[in-house]
Design a protein around this motif. Structure first.
Motif, mmCIF file in Angstrom:
data_model
loop_
_atom_site.group_PDB
_atom_site.id
_atom_site.type_symbol
_atom_site.label_atom_id
_atom_site.label_comp_id
_atom_site.label_asym_id
_atom_site.label_seq_id
_atom_site.Cartn_x
_atom_site.Cartn_y
_atom_site.Cartn_z
ATOM 1 N N UNK A 15 -19.893 1.960 -7.908
ATOM 2 C CA UNK A 15 -21.278 1.967 -7.417
ATOM 3 C C UNK A 15 -22.243 2.571 -8.424
ATOM 4 N N UNK A 16 -21.743 2.972 -9.583
ATOM 5 C CA UNK A 16 -22.608 3.536 -10.608
ATOM 6 C C UNK A 16 -22.778 5.041 -10.536
ATOM 7 N N UNK A 17 -22.046 5.710 -9.641
ATOM 8 C CA UNK A 17 -22.116 7.174 -9.541
ATOM 9 C C UNK A 17 -21.256 7.787 -10.649
ATOM 10 N N UNK A 18 -21.842 8.768 -11.349
ATOM 11 C CA UNK A 18 -21.118 9.405 -12.436
ATOM 12 C C UNK A 18 -19.926 10.190 -11.890
ATOM 13 N N UNK A 19 -18.749 9.932 -12.477
ATOM 14 C CA UNK A 19 -17.521 10.609 -12.066
ATOM 15 C C UNK A 19 -17.094 11.685 -13.053
ATOM 16 N N UNK A 20 -17.396 11.495 -14.317
ATOM 17 C CA UNK A 20 -16.945 12.426 -15.350
ATOM 18 C C UNK A 20 -17.802 12.244 -16.593
ATOM 19 N N UNK A 21 -17.964 13.352 -17.340
ATOM 20 C CA UNK A 21 -18.725 13.255 -18.579
ATOM 21 C C UNK A 21 -18.402 14.419 -19.501
ATOM 22 N N UNK A 22 -18.645 14.166 -20.779
ATOM 23 C CA UNK A 22 -18.688 15.217 -21.774
ATOM 24 C C UNK A 22 -20.004 15.026 -22.517
ATOM 25 N N UNK A 23 -20.693 16.134 -22.752
ATOM 26 C CA UNK A 23 -21.953 16.055 -23.480
ATOM 27 C C UNK A 23 -21.828 16.851 -24.775
ATOM 28 N N UNK A 24 -22.641 16.452 -25.736
ATOM 29 C CA UNK A 24 -22.597 17.113 -27.037
ATOM 30 C C UNK A 24 -23.960 17.000 -27.711
ATOM 31 N N UNK A 27 -25.750 18.044 -34.814
ATOM 32 C CA UNK A 27 -26.520 18.742 -35.849
ATOM 33 C C UNK A 27 -25.801 18.541 -37.164
ATOM 34 N N UNK A 28 -26.416 17.780 -38.052
ATOM 35 C CA UNK A 28 -25.793 17.519 -39.343
ATOM 36 C C UNK A 28 -24.463 16.815 -39.180
ATOM 37 N N UNK A 29 -23.424 17.417 -39.752
ATOM 38 C CA UNK A 29 -22.096 16.799 -39.677
ATOM 39 C C UNK A 29 -21.248 17.394 -38.554
ATOM 40 N N UNK A 30 -21.893 17.965 -37.535
ATOM 41 C CA UNK A 30 -21.181 18.596 -36.428
ATOM 42 C C UNK A 30 -21.615 18.030 -35.078
ATOM 43 N N UNK A 31 -20.649 17.938 -34.168
ATOM 44 C CA UNK A 31 -20.908 17.689 -32.755
ATOM 45 C C UNK A 31 -20.587 18.984 -32.015
ATOM 46 N N UNK A 32 -21.534 19.502 -31.271
ATOM 47 C CA UNK A 32 -21.329 20.696 -30.455
ATOM 48 C C UNK A 32 -20.995 20.241 -29.036
ATOM 49 N N UNK A 33 -19.722 20.308 -28.663
ATOM 50 C CA UNK A 33 -19.274 19.895 -27.329
ATOM 51 C C UNK A 33 -19.663 20.991 -26.346
ATOM 52 N N UNK A 34 -20.713 20.737 -25.536
ATOM 53 C CA UNK A 34 -21.289 21.815 -24.744
ATOM 54 C C UNK A 34 -21.067 21.730 -23.235
ATOM 55 N N UNK A 35 -20.523 20.623 -22.738
ATOM 56 C CA UNK A 35 -20.343 20.514 -21.285
ATOM 57 C C UNK A 35 -19.325 19.430 -20.975
ATOM 58 N N UNK A 36 -18.431 19.729 -20.042
ATOM 59 C CA UNK A 36 -17.478 18.748 -19.530
ATOM 60 C C UNK A 36 -17.498 18.837 -18.012
ATOM 61 N N UNK A 37 -17.525 17.681 -17.368
ATOM 62 C CA UNK A 37 -17.509 17.631 -15.904
ATOM 63 C C UNK A 37 -16.582 16.514 -15.454
ATOM 64 N N UNK A 38 -15.767 16.806 -14.429
ATOM 65 C CA UNK A 38 -14.960 15.793 -13.748
ATOM 66 C C UNK A 38 -15.145 16.021 -12.256
#
Length: 92
Positions: A15-24, A27-38
């Motif tokens: 139905x399009x409801x978010x079930x899980x995510x990771x956000x980042x 900055x430059x050559x880095x990804x800052x993994x700042x949030x995970x949700x399930x």
């Protein structure tokens, strides 16, 4: 399986409801993994690790390293250091 947007990898239900995510943040050559949700109904099945692995794959493809900020990612990188050491940017 996963959808990709700038700064976010996620999964929706039929139905399009978010079930899980990771956000980042990038900055430059880095990804800052700042949030995970399930969604609580899906926890314990390895979905969070699959999201982290999707971010690892994205970082590899783009020549980036990952700085774990999210407590889950910090714990996972520490617990499985041999698996993630090649992509883990440790603060000096």
């Amino acid at each position: 399986m996963f959808l990709y947007e700038k700064g976010r990898i996620f999964q929706n239900d039929s139905e399009g409801k978010m079930q899980a995510e990771i956000t980042y943040k990038e900055k430059g050559d880095l990804y800052y993994a700042d949030h995970t949700f399930v969604d609580p109904a899906l926890r314990g099945g390895g979905l969070a690790m699959k999201l982290v692995d999707a971010l690892v794959d994205l970082a590899k493809e783009n020549g980036k390293k990952i700085v774990p900020i999210c407590p889950y990612v910090v714990e996972l990188f520490n617990r499985m250091e041999a698996k993630y050491s090649f992509i883990w940017h440790k603060a000096e």
